[in-house]
Motif scaffolding. Sequence first.
Motif, PDB file in Angstrom:
ATOM      1  N   LEU A  48      -6.662  49.112  24.505  1.00 26.72           N
ATOM      2  CA  LEU A  48      -7.911  49.653  23.946  1.00 26.72           C
ATOM      3  C   LEU A  48      -7.776  49.814  22.439  1.00 26.72           C
ATOM      4  CD1 LEU A  48     -10.626  51.362  24.046  1.00 26.72           C
ATOM      5  CD2 LEU A  48      -9.144  53.368  24.398  1.00 26.72           C
TER       6      LEU A  48
ATOM      7  N   THR B 296     -10.496  51.420  19.572  1.00 31.78           N
ATOM      8  CA  THR B 296     -11.845  51.887  19.229  1.00 31.78           C
ATOM      9  C   THR B 296     -12.155  51.636  17.760  1.00 31.78           C
ATOM     10  OG1 THR B 296     -11.181  54.133  18.638  1.00 31.78           O
ATOM     11  CG2 THR B 296     -11.759  53.746  20.963  1.00 31.78           C
TER      12      THR B 296
ATOM     13  N   TYR C  20      -6.442  50.622  15.094  1.00 30.97           N
ATOM     14  CA  TYR C  20      -5.736  50.464  16.376  1.00 30.97           C
ATOM     15  C   TYR C  20      -5.748  49.001  16.818  1.00 30.97           C
ATOM     16  CZ  TYR C  20      -4.598  55.345  17.325  1.00 30.97           C
ATOM     17  OH  TYR C  20      -4.036  56.596  17.277  1.00 30.97           O
TER      18      TYR C  20
ATOM     19  N   ARG D 215      -3.832  66.780  17.940  1.00 28.09           N
ATOM     20  CA  ARG D 215      -4.332  65.419  17.738  1.00 28.09           C
ATOM     21  C   ARG D 215      -5.853  65.415  17.950  1.00 28.09           C
ATOM     22  NH1 ARG D 215      -0.568  61.404  18.734  1.00 28.09           N
ATOM     23  NH2 ARG D 215      -2.144  60.010  17.868  1.00 28.09           N
TER      24      ARG D 215
ATOM     25  N   ALA E 224      -2.307  50.853  22.548  1.00 27.54           N
ATOM     26  CA  ALA E 224      -2.213  49.897  21.436  1.00 27.54           C
ATOM     27  C   ALA E 224      -1.012  50.178  20.530  1.00 27.54           C
ATOM     28  CB  ALA E 224      -3.504  49.924  20.621  1.00 27.54           C
ATOM     29  N   ASP E 225      -0.348  51.319  20.737  1.00 36.03           N
ATOM     30  CA  ASP E 225       0.856  51.611  19.944  1.00 36.03           C
ATOM     31  C   ASP E 225       2.121  51.345  20.759  1.00 36.03           C
ATOM     32  OD1 ASP E 225       0.508  53.701  21.717  1.00 36.03           O
ATOM     33  OD2 ASP E 225       1.154  55.260  20.313  1.00 36.03           O
TER      34      ASP E 225
ATOM     35  N   GLY F  67       2.802  59.610  18.997  1.00 36.11           N
ATOM     36  CA  GLY F  67       2.793  60.591  17.907  1.00 36.11           C
ATOM     37  C   GLY F  67       1.869  60.138  16.799  1.00 36.11           C
TER      38      GLY F  67
ATOM     39  N   LYS G  27       2.095  56.093  13.174  1.00 35.80           N
ATOM     40  CA  LYS G  27       2.119  54.817  13.889  1.00 35.80           C
ATOM     41  C   LYS G  27       2.854  53.753  13.073  1.00 35.80           C
ATOM     42  CE  LYS G  27      -0.250  56.437  17.298  1.00 35.80           C
ATOM     43  NZ  LYS G  27       0.570  57.017  18.372  1.00 35.80           N
TER      44      LYS G  27
HETATM   45  N1  UDP Z   1      -7.030  54.913  20.654  1.00 32.00           N
HETATM   46  C1  UDP Z   1      -8.019  54.230  19.978  1.00 32.00           C
HETATM   47  N2  UDP Z   1      -8.628  54.844  18.918  1.00 32.00           N
HETATM   48  C2  UDP Z   1      -8.293  56.081  18.481  1.00 32.00           C
HETATM   49  C3  UDP Z   1      -7.278  56.775  19.178  1.00 32.00           C
HETATM   50  C4  UDP Z   1      -6.654  56.150  20.249  1.00 32.00           C
HETATM   51  O1  UDP Z   1      -8.341  53.093  20.314  1.00 32.00           O
HETATM   52  O2  UDP Z   1      -8.894  56.555  17.498  1.00 32.00           O
HETATM   53  C5  UDP Z   1      -6.418  54.273  21.851  1.00 32.00           C
HETATM   54  C6  UDP Z   1      -5.263  53.335  21.482  1.00 32.00           C
HETATM   55  O3  UDP Z   1      -5.126  52.351  22.500  1.00 32.00           O
HETATM   56  C7  UDP Z   1      -4.102  54.301  21.519  1.00 32.00           C
HETATM   57  C8  UDP Z   1      -4.449  55.135  22.743  1.00 32.00           C
HETATM   58  O4  UDP Z   1      -5.882  55.277  22.686  1.00 32.00           O
HETATM   59  O5  UDP Z   1      -2.844  53.667  21.605  1.00 32.00           O
HETATM   60  C9  UDP Z   1      -3.808  56.528  22.785  1.00 32.00           C
HETATM   61  O6  UDP Z   1      -3.756  57.094  21.494  1.00 32.00           O
HETATM   62  P1  UDP Z   1      -2.359  57.249  20.733  1.00 32.00           P
HETATM   63  O7  UDP Z   1      -1.507  56.095  21.075  1.00 32.00           O
HETATM   64  O8  UDP Z   1      -2.652  57.490  19.284  1.00 32.00           O
HETATM   65  O9  UDP Z   1      -1.791  58.564  21.399  1.00 32.00           O
HETATM   66  P2  UDP Z   1      -0.242  58.991  21.535  1.00 32.00           P
HETATM   67  O10 UDP Z   1       0.392  57.951  22.402  1.00 32.00           O
HETATM   68  O11 UDP Z   1       0.318  59.007  20.151  1.00 32.00           O
HETATM   69  O12 UDP Z   1      -0.297  60.349  22.167  1.00 32.00           O
END
Ligand code: UDP
Length: 355
Positions: free
Chosen positions: A15, A17, A21, A83, A109-110, A221, A224
């Motif tokens: 994903l 958005t 990302y 967050r 996506a990360d 986190g 990124k």
């Molecule tokens: N994501 C997105 N837009 C945003 C925030 C998150 O598309 O503004 C999607 C993206 O695929 C991302 C996932 O949601 O990898 C989860 O967010 P993130 O990886 O930042 O969370 P974490 O793993 O750091 O808790």
Amino acid sequence: MPSVPTVSDQAWVTLATNDTYALGALVLAHSLSRARTSRALVVMVAPQVSPGIREVLAEVYNEVKEVDVLDSRDEANLALIQRPELGVTFTKLHCWRLGNYNKCVFLDADTLVMQNCDELFEHEELSAAPDCGWPDCFNSGVFVFCPNEQTYQDLLNFALSYGSFDGGDQGLLNLFFHEWARKDIKNHLPFVYNMVSTAAYSYLPAVKQFAKDVKIVHFLGSTKPWMHNFDPVAGQVTVKDAVESFSQGFLQTWWDIFASDVLPRMSAGEHADLTHALGRLNLQSSSEVCSDEASADVKTEQERYAAWEKGQMDYMGTDSFANIQAKLDAAISTPKRAKSKSPEAEPEPDVEETT
Ligand code: UDP
Ligand code: GLC
Ligand code: MN
């Protein structure tokens, strides 16, 4: 052209958005394709993802699917994980609507795939790895699921009734798939399928022993991979904060793939609207900065990033097209290197669609 999957009813799904990302989604797809996956690649994008980046995504993804943004708008619970931006992760729920596929693996996506892991498709819904913070919860950065319209509707209704204890998809999915912790150990994926890059803080000896077995890295986190500095001349990433050397290795792999597989496809001339996404990158030759200046520069980059988040680009200065183009040219003309949450607060039952 994306490669044709040999198993066409199963897919990797991610994903994005926004365009930032989407940069992560591009590196992820190339890592999957380097690992020679036999499954289809699908990226769900929000309406605001720019046409230029969709074109670049379509070169490596079999399907670029536009979805509406779902936002929990749950500021109180998102504050618990510090967050506020993660309310939009409710958009992940759209993955259950991908009716062309029988079984899928969702990847944030990360994340970055280090080795072929098509065997994940042998697992059933809902399979996932434990979350480092509370291992009786699964981390929702990597999970096996089966698209099903009824499940999607059930999840939406559940979200409206009970909300999410972290304000994001992980708190919701763990409440919905609450049997995961105890019912069937086969639904617990090994940690190497969702290796959080800060794991060394908890257990450095294990990291030293098993880092070579890692299949999927998750850069969980707020910092990124694309936020670190990259020197296109030396082909080296310079991390912003002190991180363990093993994390640095994974970050370097992320940037290696970005520099060799992604950046050459993003020429700003062809895709002028990619200026926005590319302007988020800190491409700078280390010879341009001495160490003291470098830390001052990092601060400036952080301030700049915050300004970008608010939509306040410095189009006449740092973010001018000429500056971004110059950085991009430097990167593209460089010869490629040979190297290759606490559940205490009330849930907020407020799922809003924004487009
Ligand atoms: N994501 C997105 N837009 C945003 C925030 C998150 O598309 O503004 C999607 C993206 O695929 C991302 C996932 O949601 O990898 C989860 O967010 P993130 O990886 O930042 O969370 P974490 O793993 O750091 O808790
Ligand atoms: C997590 C997961 C991420 C999820 C977020 C919000 O830490 O890594 O995938 O989107 O929490 O619930
Ligand atoms: Mn993530």
